[in-house]
Design an enzyme around this catalytic site. Structure first.
Site, PDB file in Angstrom:
ATOM      1  N   GLY A 115       0.815  -1.217   0.000  1.00 52.29           N
ATOM      2  CA  GLY A 115       0.000   0.000   0.000  1.00 52.29           C
ATOM      3  C   GLY A 115       0.845   1.261   0.000  1.00 52.29           C
ATOM      4  O   GLY A 115       0.346   2.347  -0.307  1.00 52.29           O
ATOM      5  N   SER A 144       2.678  -5.176  -3.797  1.00 51.25           N
ATOM      6  CA  SER A 144       1.310  -5.645  -3.580  1.00 51.25           C
ATOM      7  C   SER A 144       1.119  -7.068  -4.126  1.00 51.25           C
ATOM      8  O   SER A 144       1.969  -7.602  -4.840  1.00 51.25           O
ATOM      9  CB  SER A 144       0.329  -4.707  -4.276  1.00 51.25           C
ATOM     10  OG  SER A 144       0.352  -4.965  -5.665  1.00 51.25           O
ATOM     11  N   CYS A 145      -0.028  -7.628  -3.818  1.00 53.71           N
ATOM     12  CA  CYS A 145      -0.360  -8.986  -4.250  1.00 53.71           C
ATOM     13  C   CYS A 145      -0.301  -9.126  -5.776  1.00 53.71           C
ATOM     14  O   CYS A 145       0.360 -10.026  -6.319  1.00 53.71           O
ATOM     15  CB  CYS A 145      -1.744  -9.357  -3.733  1.00 53.71           C
ATOM     16  SG  CYS A 145      -2.957  -8.044  -3.967  1.00 53.71           S
ATOM     17  N   ASN A 146      -0.976  -8.214  -6.481  1.00 59.41           N
ATOM     18  CA  ASN A 146      -0.990  -8.303  -7.941  1.00 59.41           C
ATOM     19  C   ASN A 146       0.405  -8.137  -8.517  1.00 59.41           C
ATOM     20  O   ASN A 146       0.818  -8.879  -9.419  1.00 59.41           O
ATOM     21  CB  ASN A 146      -1.927  -7.223  -8.519  1.00 59.41           C
ATOM     22  CG  ASN A 146      -3.380  -7.606  -8.371  1.00 59.41           C
ATOM     23  OD1 ASN A 146      -3.772  -8.717  -8.725  1.00 59.41           O
ATOM     24  ND2 ASN A 146      -4.187  -6.707  -7.847  1.00 59.41           N
ATOM     25  N   ASP A 176     -11.763  -7.297   1.146  1.00 61.15           N
ATOM     26  CA  ASP A 176     -11.403  -8.549   1.825  1.00 61.15           C
ATOM     27  C   ASP A 176     -12.619  -9.149   2.517  1.00 61.15           C
ATOM     28  O   ASP A 176     -13.482  -8.408   3.013  1.00 61.15           O
ATOM     29  CB  ASP A 176     -10.281  -8.286   2.834  1.00 61.15           C
ATOM     30  CG  ASP A 176      -8.964  -8.019   2.124  1.00 61.15           C
ATOM     31  OD1 ASP A 176      -8.786  -8.539   1.009  1.00 61.15           O
ATOM     32  OD2 ASP A 176      -8.130  -7.289   2.666  1.00 61.15           O
ATOM     33  N   GLY A 200       1.314  -2.416 -13.409  1.00 61.02           N
ATOM     34  CA  GLY A 200       2.409  -2.575 -14.380  1.00 61.02           C
ATOM     35  C   GLY A 200       3.611  -1.705 -14.006  1.00 61.02           C
ATOM     36  O   GLY A 200       4.729  -2.202 -13.817  1.00 61.02           O
ATOM     37  N   HIS A 225      -7.990 -12.428  -6.764  1.00 61.94           N
ATOM     38  CA  HIS A 225      -7.917 -11.755  -8.068  1.00 61.94           C
ATOM     39  C   HIS A 225      -7.743 -12.799  -9.172  1.00 61.94           C
ATOM     40  O   HIS A 225      -7.223 -13.900  -8.931  1.00 61.94           O
ATOM     41  CB  HIS A 225      -6.707 -10.827  -8.144  1.00 61.94           C
ATOM     42  CG  HIS A 225      -6.621  -9.799  -7.057  1.00 61.94           C
ATOM     43  ND1 HIS A 225      -7.631  -8.940  -6.741  1.00 61.94           N
ATOM     44  CD2 HIS A 225      -5.604  -9.489  -6.214  1.00 61.94           C
ATOM     45  CE1 HIS A 225      -7.254  -8.133  -5.763  1.00 61.94           C
ATOM     46  NE2 HIS A 225      -6.026  -8.452  -5.417  1.00 61.94           N
TER      47      HIS A 225
HETATM   48  N1  NAD Z   1      -5.456  -7.050   2.133  1.00 57.17           N
HETATM   49  C1  NAD Z   1      -4.769  -7.397   1.063  1.00 57.17           C
HETATM   50  O1  NAD Z   1      -5.231  -8.150   0.211  1.00 57.17           O
HETATM   51  C2  NAD Z   1      -3.372  -6.914   0.857  1.00 57.17           C
HETATM   52  C3  NAD Z   1      -2.573  -7.609  -0.051  1.00 57.17           C
HETATM   53  C4  NAD Z   1      -1.244  -7.216  -0.235  1.00 57.17           C
HETATM   54  C5  NAD Z   1      -0.774  -6.097   0.433  1.00 57.17           C
HETATM   55  N2  NAD Z   1      -1.603  -5.415   1.300  1.00 57.17           N
HETATM   56  C6  NAD Z   1      -1.040  -4.258   1.977  1.00 57.17           C
HETATM   57  O2  NAD Z   1      -0.735  -4.627   3.328  1.00 57.17           O
HETATM   58  C7  NAD Z   1      -0.906  -3.499   4.198  1.00 57.17           C
HETATM   59  C8  NAD Z   1      -1.894  -3.858   5.283  1.00 57.17           C
HETATM   60  O3  NAD Z   1      -3.148  -4.147   4.669  1.00 57.17           O
HETATM   61  P1  NAD Z   1      -4.247  -5.061   5.381  1.00 57.17           P
HETATM   62  O4  NAD Z   1      -5.198  -5.445   4.311  1.00 57.17           O
HETATM   63  O5  NAD Z   1      -3.594  -6.123   6.201  1.00 57.17           O
HETATM   64  O6  NAD Z   1      -4.951  -3.997   6.345  1.00 57.17           O
HETATM   65  P2  NAD Z   1      -5.999  -4.313   7.502  1.00 57.17           P
HETATM   66  O7  NAD Z   1      -6.874  -3.117   7.574  1.00 57.17           O
HETATM   67  O8  NAD Z   1      -6.601  -5.653   7.343  1.00 57.17           O
HETATM   68  O9  NAD Z   1      -5.080  -4.376   8.802  1.00 57.17           O
HETATM   69  C9  NAD Z   1      -4.434  -3.258   9.335  1.00 57.17           C
HETATM   70  C10 NAD Z   1      -4.250  -3.455  10.837  1.00 57.17           C
HETATM   71  O10 NAD Z   1      -3.501  -2.341  11.337  1.00 57.17           O
HETATM   72  C11 NAD Z   1      -4.150  -1.838  12.496  1.00 57.17           C
HETATM   73  N3  NAD Z   1      -3.814  -0.407  12.635  1.00 57.17           N
HETATM   74  C12 NAD Z   1      -4.470   0.676  12.141  1.00 57.17           C
HETATM   75  N4  NAD Z   1      -3.803   1.804  12.464  1.00 57.17           N
HETATM   76  C13 NAD Z   1      -2.720   1.429  13.188  1.00 57.17           C
HETATM   77  C14 NAD Z   1      -1.657   2.137  13.803  1.00 57.17           C
HETATM   78  N5  NAD Z   1      -1.553   3.475  13.752  1.00 57.17           N
HETATM   79  N6  NAD Z   1      -0.715   1.432  14.486  1.00 57.17           N
HETATM   80  C15 NAD Z   1      -0.791   0.068  14.578  1.00 57.17           C
HETATM   81  N7  NAD Z   1      -1.777  -0.654  13.999  1.00 57.17           N
HETATM   82  C16 NAD Z   1      -2.727   0.017  13.308  1.00 57.17           C
HETATM   83  C17 NAD Z   1      -5.628  -2.115  12.266  1.00 57.17           C
HETATM   84  O11 NAD Z   1      -6.359  -2.130  13.481  1.00 57.17           O
HETATM   85  C18 NAD Z   1      -5.572  -3.501  11.599  1.00 57.17           C
HETATM   86  O12 NAD Z   1      -5.550  -4.536  12.560  1.00 57.17           O
HETATM   87  C19 NAD Z   1      -1.321  -2.339   3.273  1.00 57.17           C
HETATM   88  O13 NAD Z   1      -0.163  -1.667   2.826  1.00 57.17           O
HETATM   89  C20 NAD Z   1      -1.962  -3.059   2.096  1.00 57.17           C
HETATM   90  O14 NAD Z   1      -1.974  -2.279   0.924  1.00 57.17           O
HETATM   91  C21 NAD Z   1      -2.866  -5.816   1.540  1.00 57.17           C
END
Ligand code: NAD
Length: 346
Positions: A115, A144-146, A176, A200, A225
């Site tokens: 992200g 990221s995943c993609n 999700d 890309g 995806h």
């Molecule tokens: N969900 C996906 O499919 C996915 C896939 C690949 C990458 N990502 C990336 O991974 C990262 C996390 O995404 P996610 O989907 O796990 O998010 P999420 O919302 O599921 O989890 C985030 C967690 O962080 C906590 N949080 C929020 N603010 C906080 C803070 N200030 N300090 C500590 N904890 C805090 C939240 O309570 C939550 O438990 C992002 O960069 C996202 O783009 C997500």
């Protein structure tokens, strides 16, 4: 820094990615989980304690709120960072970037997730492509995943000298599963506003040589995806040669519609039957029987479990930053063995 034969890992943010990273770290013989930090006090924080992990509040205030909610918080993120060699920041998009100054000031190595922007760390990571350039660095970003799936598949074709250029269309899950009561779309498709979509160019942050263009559309489902790719190869190749090329990646799993794996849900069910935690599919699941070659053109489709694919990459990134394993293949093999990633899914 402690004896780095044993790496102490902190996870900041115990959400979709954070809980999977924490679970995977706990499975590594060369790592231990120092604890996890978060801001919530509901069932999610209770599960941290129930799973026997140490819970920390992101700030003093959050730790106090956790205590008031009856949660046995072990301290603050600051305290947690004192007890770790690396922190994996899995907080939501744009929050992690705000933590970068803290990590840098403390001199702790850190990993961000997809992200965040490439500029936040200056390095973007996919193990099979650029593990070596992450060795000993202060920080990296697991893409990221993609993007991870794109780099894995195109790197395999590039290594074999088959890749000229690649054009892909991505059907992206809307949200999700655990938060589908809050957001997501229904009864429509939402195109990304620009071509190319961001994946890309993001793949080029890992490997600038990739000639890749992506287009993306959000679809009303939450499982995973689905990508469709059209690749111009450098020369005509047989289908078997292309499949052998994909087989050179341990994180691309060839699946077959003929085996009944006809849709995203059937592959997820297979992962559940295999007993994978959260039904995780860590591999790019690429349909071998659907893949088609026409002279020097290649066409294929694959599934990306957005919640799981970046987990093995994050484990490898920990070893690369701490320089505890110099060789990418050695780290990948260790991670694969710990997570049950094998050549065949079925
Ligand atoms: N969900 C996906 O499919 C996915 C896939 C690949 C990458 N990502 C990336 O991974 C990262 C996390 O995404 P996610 O989907 O796990 O998010 P999420 O919302 O599921 O989890 C985030 C967690 O962080 C906590 N949080 C929020 N603010 C906080 C803070 N200030 N300090 C500590 N904890 C805090 C939240 O309570 C939550 O438990 C992002 O960069 C996202 O783009 C997500």
């Amino acid at each position: 820094m402690a004896d780095l034969k044993h790496i102490r890992v902190a996870v900041n943010g115990y959400g979709v990615i954070g809980k999977r990273v924490a679970g995977a770290v706990a499975l590594q013989k060369d790592m231990s989980l120092a604890g996890v930090s978060d801001v919530v006090t509901d069932w999610r924080a209770r599960m941290v304690i129930r799973n026997g992990l140490r819970l920390f509040g992101a700030t003093e205030e959050h730790a106090n709120t956790m205590h008031k909610a009856g949660l046995d918080a072990a301290g603050t993120l600051d305290n947690l960072l004192d007890q770790a060699d690396v922190v994996v920041d899995c907080t939501p998009k744009r929050i992690a970037a705000k933590n970068v100054d803290t990590y840098r000031q403390r001199g702790i190595k850190f990993i961000l997730q997809g992200g965040e922007k490439h500029a936040a760390t200056g390095h973007s990571f996919v193990a099979e492509s650029n593990y070596a350039s992450a060795l000993g660095r202060d920080a990296t970003r697991v893409v990221s995943c993609n993007t991870t799936s794109i780099v894995r598949t195109l790197t395999a074709l590039k290594r074999a000298g088959l890749l000229q250029r690649a054009r892909g269309t991505l059907l992206r899950r809307a949200t999700d599963p655990w938060e589908s009561h809050e957001s997501g779309i229904m009864n429509t498709l939402v195109p990304e506003p620009e071509i190319p979509s961001h994946q890309g160019p993001d793949a080029q942050s890992v490997d600038p040589d990739l000639d890749v263009v992506t287009m993306a559309v959000k679809v009303p489902e939450t499982l995973a995806h689905l990508h469709y790719w059209s690749v111009q190869m450098t020369r005509p190749a047989s289908k078997e040669e292309v499949l052998d090329t994909f087989r050179t990646s341990s994180r691309i799993a060839l699946i077959n519609i003929g085996d009944g794996l006809v849709a995203l849900n059937t592959v997820k069910e297979l992962m559940a039957d295999r007993g994978r935690p959260h039904d995780n599919l860590y591999e790019v699941a690429l349909w071998a029987d659907m893949l088609r070659v026409q002279e020097d053109e290649l066409f294929y489709a694959y599934m990306v479990d957005n919640q799981a694919i970046v987990i093995p990459e994050t484990i490898d990134a920990i070893r690369a930053l701490t320089r505890t394993v110099e060789d990418a293949n050695a780290s990948i093999a260790r991670t694969n063995a710990s997570l049950g990633i094998e050549a065949r899914l079925v």
